[in-house]
Design a protein around this motif. Structure first.
Motif, PDB file in Angstrom:
ATOM      1  N   GLY A  16      58.564  44.318 136.944  1.00 17.91           N
ATOM      2  CA  GLY A  16      58.049  45.603 137.622  1.00 17.91           C
ATOM      3  C   GLY A  16      58.738  46.622 137.168  1.00 17.91           C
ATOM      4  O   GLY A  16      59.943  46.739 136.917  1.00 17.91           O
ATOM      5  N   ILE A  17      57.896  47.847 137.132  1.00 20.04           N
ATOM      6  CA  ILE A  17      58.696  49.144 136.796  1.00 20.04           C
ATOM      7  C   ILE A  17      59.606  49.648 137.757  1.00 20.04           C
ATOM      8  O   ILE A  17      60.562  50.213 137.309  1.00 20.04           O
ATOM      9  CB  ILE A  17      57.556  50.063 136.232  1.00 20.04           C
ATOM     10  N   ILE A  18      59.308  49.954 138.839  1.00 19.34           N
ATOM     11  CA  ILE A  18      60.029  50.638 139.833  1.00 19.34           C
ATOM     12  C   ILE A  18      61.084  49.537 140.242  1.00 19.34           C
ATOM     13  O   ILE A  18      62.176  50.174 140.488  1.00 19.34           O
ATOM     14  CB  ILE A  18      59.145  50.727 141.026  1.00 19.34           C
ATOM     15  N   TYR A  19      61.148  48.248 140.042  1.00 19.25           N
ATOM     16  CA  TYR A  19      62.288  47.291 140.156  1.00 19.25           C
ATOM     17  C   TYR A  19      63.175  47.852 139.212  1.00 19.25           C
ATOM     18  O   TYR A  19      64.528  47.796 139.520  1.00 19.25           O
ATOM     19  CB  TYR A  19      61.812  45.854 140.018  1.00 19.25           C
ATOM     20  N   SER A  20      62.681  47.981 137.945  1.00 21.49           N
ATOM     21  CA  SER A  20      64.008  48.197 136.911  1.00 21.49           C
ATOM     22  C   SER A  20      64.600  49.751 137.257  1.00 21.49           C
ATOM     23  O   SER A  20      65.948  49.803 136.986  1.00 21.49           O
ATOM     24  CB  SER A  20      63.553  48.279 135.612  1.00 21.49           C
ATOM     25  N   GLU A  21      64.046  50.578 137.451  1.00 22.44           N
ATOM     26  CA  GLU A  21      64.196  51.929 138.104  1.00 22.44           C
ATOM     27  C   GLU A  21      65.455  51.933 138.884  1.00 22.44           C
ATOM     28  O   GLU A  21      66.267  52.619 139.233  1.00 22.44           O
ATOM     29  CB  GLU A  21      63.234  52.949 138.134  1.00 22.44           C
ATOM     30  N   THR A  22      64.966  51.200 140.117  1.00 25.59           N
ATOM     31  CA  THR A  22      65.733  50.941 141.212  1.00 25.59           C
ATOM     32  C   THR A  22      66.970  50.207 141.112  1.00 25.59           C
ATOM     33  O   THR A  22      68.332  50.581 141.290  1.00 25.59           O
ATOM     34  CB  THR A  22      64.877  50.209 142.195  1.00 25.59           C
ATOM     35  N   ALA A  23      66.953  49.086 140.334  1.00 27.42           N
ATOM     36  CA  ALA A  23      68.111  48.304 139.737  1.00 27.42           C
ATOM     37  C   ALA A  23      68.975  49.381 138.950  1.00 27.42           C
ATOM     38  O   ALA A  23      70.207  49.409 139.300  1.00 27.42           O
ATOM     39  CB  ALA A  23      67.859  47.227 139.100  1.00 27.42           C
ATOM     40  N   ALA A  24      68.696  50.106 138.074  1.00 26.52           N
ATOM     41  CA  ALA A  24      69.290  51.180 137.436  1.00 26.52           C
ATOM     42  C   ALA A  24      70.139  52.193 138.339  1.00 26.52           C
ATOM     43  O   ALA A  24      71.238  52.416 138.030  1.00 26.52           O
ATOM     44  CB  ALA A  24      68.509  51.698 136.185  1.00 26.52           C
TER      45      ALA A  24
END
Ligand code: SF4
Ligand code: SF4
Ligand code: SF4
Lengths: 326, 409, 313
Positions: B329-337
């Motif tokens: 997931g794209i938003i997952y990665s941004e949230t994790a960052a």
């Protein structure tokens, strides 16, 4: 139509291109652009697609004294549409004074005009967009180092159609007839021009300016770098292209074609071909007789048709005429 | 016209363009967006709206015309979907690079192949690096409000960048619900007229889109865009405040739902938020401290706000209606960052991928996601969980058989 | 040199030894890239590790361009622009005064500036900072090939100055590179003659380089409150580029013959012909690129041309 341009004496003196552009010395496209701009005057925005002349503007420099919009490779006519429409609606809504209006000019090379942007120009012409389109046609992708384009003529060598033993005549396809493709859209004005024939060019731009809608110009643009000739010979080659009948000068008003410069005697195409490295393989190491004749025949056929439809008297080049009677 | 009316998301988008008194609408049809341009064409031809709508020959041309018209000083509206957005893709970077403010409504539709009509967000999220701002709608009302907001933020001289407002195809585009309108005076108060400081006009010439040779010049201008789009977060907040004072409607970059004391939080965007909210309510009724954070502003990415909303939670799941193939997931990665540097970040961050190609995500599926949050060991850390129901798999198998494909999955 | 010692089978040991950096400056069309490649290949043939690369830009025939060759007997841990060359090859002397090209910038102490020039001057001049080698390669090329093509001889000259590469290797590299470019055998032959001539003409000089260049670094914070468009508002400013130094030949008007017919004015691609109040042509030498269209087209044969020779500081 009464014209302002009869001789070079009437050549417009206002200058819209400063020196110092990064184009190759002797670039034919530059000559056309400079003269074209003079004929149009200064209230101009030029909308460009990727090509050699894109690099007229390399930040922070520009030779232009008018406005410029670089769009993308495929969509300069659409960029022109946006600006034209915006100016129109803003004036209509009273948000822009009439005096701020600009002429919208699309400027692209043949790669954009014949290939990747054909769809976009077709759309703009079909919609009757009020604009000028100037194609500087150097018959290949000059900006990337001279690869074949839809405008590459039969027999030309390019970096993607290198003549080899397997393929001694160079490019084996035919140049797309953009004039006829555009003419089928029935634009008010369409013409071919050449940098050598300046008065012809000025007259055509003058005629075009009387029309609303698409005003389209395809200019031969001898390219010393890609074609392989000495930069001093740009005009000479342009003249030869016309005199050999390779580059017919014509116009079409609402589709009705008229040739504006008709060579009385066609010079043999060989005179034109021989002066360019892109055709060198047609002559050395072995002469590609068939290919040269084929090019000549196509030219002859063209002018025979013109003579028949327009009633001009065009005399074919001697050597071929002789051959035919043999 | 009532000041609240039943309308689809598409109609709401058209209304927003009409209220914003846009000058220019370059258009090109594609499902499920087409209704927007049809509506605008009708209004313009009836004379109730003064603008020029021109149908181009492709989205690439459409976006080119949109950008150049904005640089000539026109307020520009346009819309597209899916393949259309991708077909015009290079122009997104150009328009941002030209600093041409405009609003593009994207009606999300999953990207071929296989070709389909229903939504997911791979289309719009592919544009996330372009320099366009992105605002995502949950409801038809959001579509109207966010388009008006987007104009104000885009045209702000501190920003000068284009925006995408996203709505889901079908779930919003063709779904009707009550949408409140603004009257002329209210719009005038909220949205000042557009002008471009360096527009094309006769008396002062300007060269736009010159080449730059040298990575330092390129980097400088790119950084300037990055800085401006980052600054837009603050401009958005100012605009939202103004908008609320006029309409009473509150818009936020990240909107919390039953979030204050929540321990289990779902991060989500767009129209499935509505169903997810229902799941949160149900869990709350059972005494589970569930909550939800809806990301409205995807670009600039509201990392700070997300951190504020997610820190100190027990477990968080990010629902991505998109898939970055080979990652998740794209938003997952941004949230994790965004959470990486936070000390009291949630111990569990679960990635959930669902709703691809508009695949319906049920209330029960969202409840299931929350149940996993209480039992995170059930899923491997960092691995995306694909929501897929047994009945759906059975249907796929049936279809495969009919298609002549042998074997079981 | 044994390549195995540089790339050991398990790639564990990396030994980084001294390296020669050569930067070529020329104008588009002068074959700067080819030059760097001939030198690179010649070094390779001489048993060294080499790396050659051009920089692509908006460069057209005539515009300043650069290319690079690195030569080492061990792994080359560098790429791209050479800031501190040991040798700069200036294929066109007019570049020395060109603020965009700045060919001598960064030349190391004790390094060599190899300058192709039609100017008279000592062939070898040693100053405190560096060594200047002057050669008239263009005239040699005009003599042997008939056109100012100088890529191969410039490489030959640089090769000799490295002190590492023999003539044989330059000749071999020239054949390989020029054949790859599709040049006719006859042209390659002429180039070999030219290479040989210029290699011999180049004075002996051995470079002693001790210092490893280090550049000071100052990082800035790009943060600002401004929105900056990449627009150009100062239209018509390209004359500041002064493309006059692209010229190899200079057109000269004979006003005794000129009738003021304007043909040269009309056809100049670069607006470098201005008209005085009597409509007589005045050539803007700061920007005339020397295409010589005006020379060929003047109906009165009133424009002649001379070989460009510019002074440099
Ligand atoms: S490559 Fe040809 S068309 Fe392009 S700038 Fe050079 S001469 Fe002009
Ligand atoms: S073309 Fe020759 S005669 Fe005519 S103006 Fe120029 S220099 Fe004079
Ligand atoms: S040589 Fe003549 S035509 Fe060419 S740039 Fe110079 S003045 Fe212009």
């Amino acid at each position: 139509m009464e014209t302002r341009f009869k001789t070079l004496r009437e050549f417009p003196l206002d200058e819209y291109l400063s020196p110092g552009a990064t184009m190759c010395a002797g670039c034919g496209g530059m000559i056309v652009l400079r003269i074209f701009h003079k004929a149009l005057g200064g209230n101009v925005v030029i909308v460009n697609a990727a090509g050699c002349l894109t690099l007229l503007q390399v930040y922070p420099y520009t030779p232009l004294k008018s406005s410029w919009m670089y769009t993308a490779f495929a969509s300069a006519p659409a960029g022109a549409q946006g600006i034209r429409d915006a100016l129109d609606i803003l004036m209509e809504k009273g948000k822009l004074p009439q005096g701020e209006d600009l002429k919208v000019v699309v400027l692209t090379g043949d790669g954009a005009a014949y290939d990747i942007g054909l769809q976009s120009s077709s759309g703009a012409i079909e919609r009757g967009l009020d604009f000028y389109y100037l194609v500087y046609d150097n018959e290949a992708y000059g900006n990337t180092g001279f690869q074949r384009s839809g405008a590459t003529p039969f027999g030309s060598s390019t970096t993607t159609t290198p003549p080899t033993n397997l393929n001694p005549a160079g490019y084996s396809g035919m140049k797309k007839d953009l004039f006829e493709i555009w003419r089928s859209h029935n634009p008010p004005y369409l013409a071919t021009i050449a940098p050598s024939h300046v008065v012809d060019m000025l007259r055509k731009i003058e005629t075009a300016s009387g029309f609303r809608g698409p005003k389209l110009f395809i200019s031969l643009s001898p390219c010393p770098t890609g074609w392989g000739f000495d930069p001093s010979e740009t005009i000479k080659l342009s003249r030869l292209a016309v005199e050999c009948g390779v580059w017919p000068l014509k116009e079409a008003v609402y589709g009705k074609v008229r040739h504006t410069v008709v060579p009385k005697v066609l010079k043999p195409v060989e005179e034109y071909l021989r002066r360019q490295n892109r055709y060198a393989h047609l002559f050395t190491p072995t002469r590609q007789e068939e290919a040269i004749n084929f090019i000549q025949e196509k030219v002859n056929e063209y002018w025979l048709k013109v003579s028949a439809t327009e009633g001009h008297e065009v005399i074919k080049p001697i050597n071929l005429a002789e051959k035919q009677t043999e | 016209m009532r000041d609240v009316e039943m309308m689809t998301g598409n109609t709401a988008a058209a209304w927003a363009a009409r209220l914003a008194d846009v000058d220019y609408i370059p258009a090109y049809p594609i499902t499920p967006q087409t209704e927007i341009i049809e509506t605008l064409a009708k209004w313009i031809n009836e004379g109730v709206m003064k603008a020029k709508l021109v149908q181009l020959e492709s989205e690439h041309s459409m976006l080119t015309a949109a950008g150049t018209a904005s640089l000539a000083g026109a307020r520009v509206f346009t819309s597209t979907s899916s393949q259309g957005l991708l077909y015009g893709f290079e122009m997104l970077y150009n328009i941002a690079g030209w600093r041409a403010p405009m609003v593009l409504v994207n009606v999300s539709r999953a990207v071929a192949a296989p070709i389909t009509l229903e939504p997911d967000h791979n289309d719009v999220l592919s544009a996330r690096d372009s320099g366009f701002m992105q605002f995502h709608a949950e409801r038809c009302q959001d579509v109207l409000d966010l388009v008006l907001m987007a104009y104000r933020v885009s045209e702000d001289r501190r920003v000068m960048l284009p925006s995408i407002v996203n709505m889901d195809g079908f779930y919003l585009s063709f779904t009707r619900e009550p949408v409140g309108l603004l009257d002329k005076e209210e719009v005038a108060e909220f949205l000042p007229p557009y002008s471009h400081p360096q527009a094309f006009k006769a008396r002062r010439h300007v060269v736009k889109g010159p080449a730059v040779i040298g990575g330092h010049l390129y980097t400088f201008f790119k950084h300037n865009i990055h800085e401006s789009i980052t600054r837009a977060a603050q401009v958005f907040d100012e605009a939202a405040e103004k908008f609320q004072s006029i309409t009473g409607r509150k818009l936020e970059a990240v909107e919390g739902f039953l979030l204050d004391d929540a321990e289990y939080v779902l991060v989500i965007t767009n129209s499935f938020t509505t169903t997810a909210k229902r799941a949160v309510v149900k869990l709350r009724e059972k005494g589970v401290p569930a909550g939800l954070a809806k990301v409205v502003m995807l670009r600039p990415f509201p990392a700070k706000i997300i951190v504020e909303k997610l820190k100190n939670r027990k477990a968080v799941a990010v629902f991505d209606q998109n898939i970055s193939q080979g990652f998740g997931g794209i938003i997952y990665s941004e949230t994790a960052a965004a959470l990486y540097h936070v000390k009291n970040r949630p111990e569990t961050l679960l990635s959930v991928v669902g709703g691809l190609g508009g695949k319906f995500t049920t209330l029960e599926e969202f409840e299931y996601v929350f149940s996993l949050l209480a039992n995170p060991d059930k899923v491997g850390a960092g691995k995306p969980l694909f929501l897929f129901r047994k009945d759906e798999l059975r249907d796929v198998e049936r279809a495969m058989k009919l298609a002549g494909v042998e074997g079981e999955m | 040199m044994n390549l195995k010692s540089i790339y050991p089978p398990h790639g564990i040991r990396i030994y980084w030894g001294p390296m020669l950096r050569i930067r070529f400056h020329g104008r588009g069309g002068q074959g700067v890239k080819t030059s760097s490649r001939i030198l690179g290949r010649a070094a390779f043939l001489a048993g060294f590790l080499a790396q050659d690369s051009p920089i692509y830009g908006a460069e057209r025939r005539g515009a300043p361009v650069v290319a690079f060759t690195r030569i080492s007997d061990s792994v080359i841990l560098e790429r791209g622009f050479i800031f501190n060359p040991h040798i700069v090859v200036v294929m066109d002397e007019s570049l020395i005064g060109d603020w965009l090209a700045r060919p001598l910038e960064g030349l190391l102490r004790g390094g060599v500036a190899l300058i192709n020039t039609a100017q008279a001057g000592a062939p070898l001049e040693v100053s405190d900072s560096h060594v200047v080698v002057r050669l008239n390669i263009t005239d040699e090329a005009l003599k042997i090939i008939g056109r100012p093509v100088i890529s191969a001889p410039a490489a030959a000259s640089a090769a000799k100055i490295t002190g590492l590469i023999r003539k044989k290797q330059v000749l071999e590299a020239t054949v390989e590179e020029l054949t790859e470019l599709g040049l006719a055998e006859e042209t390659v032959e002429k180039n070999l003659r030219l290479v040989s001539e210029v290699y011999d003409m180049t004075p002996h000089h051995s470079i002693k380089i001790n210092e490893e260049p280090s550049r000071s670094l100052e990082v800035v914070d790009l943060r600002s409150d401004r929105v900056v468009f990449s627009d150009i508002l100062e239209v018509g400013n390209a004359y500041l580029r002064k493309t006059g130094n692209w010229r190899v030949f200079t057109p000269v008007v004979d006003y005794g013959r000129c009738t003021g017919c304007m043909v040269c004015y009309v056809y100049c691609p670069d607006s470098a012909v201005k008209l005085d109040p009597d409509k007589k042509p005045v050539i803007d030498y700061e920007n005339c690129k020397g295409c010589l269209i005006c020379v060929l087209e003047c109906p009165m044969r009133a424009i002649t041309f001379v070989r460009e020779a510019k002074a440099y500081a």
